[in-house]
Design a protein around this motif. Sequence first.
Motif, PDB file in Angstrom:
ATOM      1  N   LEU B 172      37.730  35.762  35.057  1.00  0.00           N
ATOM      2  CA  LEU B 172      38.174  37.150  35.238  1.00  0.00           C
ATOM      3  C   LEU B 172      37.637  37.719  36.553  1.00  0.00           C
ATOM      4  O   LEU B 172      38.351  38.416  37.280  1.00  0.00           O
ATOM      5  CB  LEU B 172      37.703  38.009  34.052  1.00  0.00           C
ATOM      6  CG  LEU B 172      38.814  38.613  33.193  1.00  0.00           C
ATOM      7  CD1 LEU B 172      39.769  37.552  32.684  1.00  0.00           C
ATOM      8  CD2 LEU B 172      38.244  39.415  32.036  1.00  0.00           C
ATOM      9  N   MET B 175      39.590  36.413  39.468  1.00  0.00           N
ATOM     10  CA  MET B 175      40.897  37.068  39.551  1.00  0.00           C
ATOM     11  C   MET B 175      40.784  38.454  40.158  1.00  0.00           C
ATOM     12  O   MET B 175      41.634  38.883  40.932  1.00  0.00           O
ATOM     13  CB  MET B 175      41.534  37.163  38.168  1.00  0.00           C
ATOM     14  CG  MET B 175      41.967  35.826  37.604  1.00  0.00           C
ATOM     15  SD  MET B 175      43.148  36.034  36.225  1.00  0.00           S
ATOM     16  CE  MET B 175      42.110  35.684  34.840  1.00  0.00           C
ATOM     17  N   MET B 176      39.709  39.157  39.803  1.00  0.00           N
ATOM     18  CA  MET B 176      39.542  40.515  40.311  1.00  0.00           C
ATOM     19  C   MET B 176      39.164  40.509  41.781  1.00  0.00           C
ATOM     20  O   MET B 176      39.507  41.410  42.538  1.00  0.00           O
ATOM     21  CB  MET B 176      38.495  41.265  39.486  1.00  0.00           C
ATOM     22  CG  MET B 176      39.056  41.637  38.115  1.00  0.00           C
ATOM     23  SD  MET B 176      37.807  42.379  37.058  1.00  0.00           S
ATOM     24  CE  MET B 176      38.637  42.386  35.476  1.00  0.00           C
ATOM     25  N   PRO B 179      43.595  38.654  44.310  1.00  0.00           N
ATOM     26  CA  PRO B 179      44.813  38.490  43.499  1.00  0.00           C
ATOM     27  C   PRO B 179      45.463  37.112  43.693  1.00  0.00           C
ATOM     28  O   PRO B 179      46.195  36.652  42.818  1.00  0.00           O
ATOM     29  CB  PRO B 179      45.750  39.590  43.999  1.00  0.00           C
ATOM     30  CG  PRO B 179      44.956  40.463  44.890  1.00  0.00           C
ATOM     31  CD  PRO B 179      43.670  39.787  45.229  1.00  0.00           C
ATOM     32  N   ILE B 182      44.911  34.755  40.837  1.00  0.00           N
ATOM     33  CA  ILE B 182      45.314  35.119  39.471  1.00  0.00           C
ATOM     34  C   ILE B 182      46.105  34.013  38.773  1.00  0.00           C
ATOM     35  O   ILE B 182      45.765  33.601  37.653  1.00  0.00           O
ATOM     36  CB  ILE B 182      46.104  36.451  39.479  1.00  0.00           C
ATOM     37  CG1 ILE B 182      45.123  37.606  39.750  1.00  0.00           C
ATOM     38  CG2 ILE B 182      46.833  36.668  38.151  1.00  0.00           C
ATOM     39  CD1 ILE B 182      45.767  38.970  39.883  1.00  0.00           C
ATOM     40  N   SER B 183      47.146  33.517  39.425  1.00  0.00           N
ATOM     41  CA  SER B 183      47.988  32.524  38.761  1.00  0.00           C
ATOM     42  C   SER B 183      47.173  31.270  38.421  1.00  0.00           C
ATOM     43  O   SER B 183      47.187  30.781  37.283  1.00  0.00           O
ATOM     44  CB  SER B 183      49.177  32.183  39.658  1.00  0.00           C
ATOM     45  OG  SER B 183      49.832  31.052  39.178  1.00  0.00           O
ATOM     46  N   THR B 186      44.640  31.872  35.664  1.00  0.00           N
ATOM     47  CA  THR B 186      45.291  32.032  34.362  1.00  0.00           C
ATOM     48  C   THR B 186      45.454  30.665  33.695  1.00  0.00           C
ATOM     49  O   THR B 186      45.190  30.495  32.502  1.00  0.00           O
ATOM     50  CB  THR B 186      46.665  32.696  34.541  1.00  0.00           C
ATOM     51  OG1 THR B 186      46.446  34.015  35.040  1.00  0.00           O
ATOM     52  CG2 THR B 186      47.421  32.769  33.244  1.00  0.00           C
TER      53      THR B 186
END
Lengths: 240, 240
Positions: B172, B175-176, B179, B182-183, B186
């Motif tokens: 997390l 991701m923060m 960006p 993020i993918s 995930t």
Amino acid sequence: MSDHIVKSYDRDLETLGRRIAEMGGIAEKMLAEAMDALAAFDVTLAQRVVVADARLDALQRDIEESAILTIARRQPLAIDLRECIAAIRISGDLERVGDLAKNIAKRTVKIAGEARLPRAIIGLKSMHDVAALQLKDALDAYAQRDVERARSVWINDAELDALEDSVFRDLLTFMMEDPRNISFCTHLLFCSKNLERIGDHTTNIAETVIYLVTGEPMPTDRPKTRSPDGGGAIPPAAPL
Amino acid sequence: MSDHIVKSYDRDLETLGRRIAEMGGIAEKMLAEAMDALAAFDVTLAQRVVVADARLDALQRDIEESAILTIARRQPLAIDLRECIAAIRISGDLERVGDLAKNIAKRTVKIAGEARLPRAIIGLKSMHDVAALQLKDALDAYAQRDVERARSVWINDAELDALEDSVFRDLLTFMMEDPRNISFCTHLLFCSKNLERIGDHTTNIAETVIYLVTGEPMPTDRPKTRSPDGGGAIPPAAPL
């Protein structure tokens, strides 16, 4: 075999069928309430879903135990043996459906405090609607030994996969738009995966119904051959 | 029962045990190779893991079929009935372990092109190391009917949950921070969930070993009562 034994055997099978129906009703209710709780961030309702799961677990243990004892005592053949095996498999899938609904409810409890992005829930609701209808059809197919209905459940699972694909992309977009969405959307990603897996277990139930009635396993290739995020389908029922 | 029947019955059980051992070996190899493929973004190795899964599925079907036919033909009691039930349960769990390893491999194929953040993989490797050791211990506990070893597997599952907690928070954060992560992250989140679920299935195997040897189910409360992201433990084996 004496009439007496035959009747008591029929009673065994009837009891199995009735318990499966009870499990189906509980699983359907848990799924509906888990989605309602998520959509409204209703912690009380979510906690009720979590509690309901214990009954489903107990029923599965009962069904598995009864079915195996029936196999051991009565040495059933052909359709009667398949009835027992189907009961074991379907109760296992329904128990997992309940578990996945409980999982959504637990996440709801966790994220209720940071509720945001109502539009992110819309895609999940569409997934839920398809999953709930599929589950109902699979349970009806079992109750009525309806192979055609089971086959349509099997085919329609592709729709749920397509919806998950779209939800996955939307959630990633929300996360990229605003880092404050990341934690919340991560939980929704897991919820959408849970709904997709409920669809897989529902497809398993449909396959078991086809096997129960026809004695034939389904082909190993499902309509779904992929999942948007690399998730694999649960393998089809064994060709016993 | 005549000697002849007893011997052929022992042979049935021996065959079941041998096939479970084969499944265990395949599942262990798939898990190790899935992690190696992910750590090196090795698409060829990942594809090999995906292909290997078919053998595991076929073995599970064989074991389930043989065990149920043995129950129907021999009407075993007590420990012998538990042997058959244990074989059905453990083969089911090993099939799911293979499926989850395959899932990691499929994600590896998907994300190999956007490989980034080597430090994000470190936590997953720690999770893998614990999961692989637990799986080995559970399989050894089954092979040796070793209740104490099974109990330690059951207790140690909490370690894997704690690791998942930490991996979840790290991912997390990545991701923060950016960006563009993020993918990729995930997909790693789902991989870490898969490793945690491999731990759940391994714990199931340990519970089945305890049930097999003692005839008693484990208490329904596992050491793990939560999951960092709301995921629930797979319910313990039924007390048959």
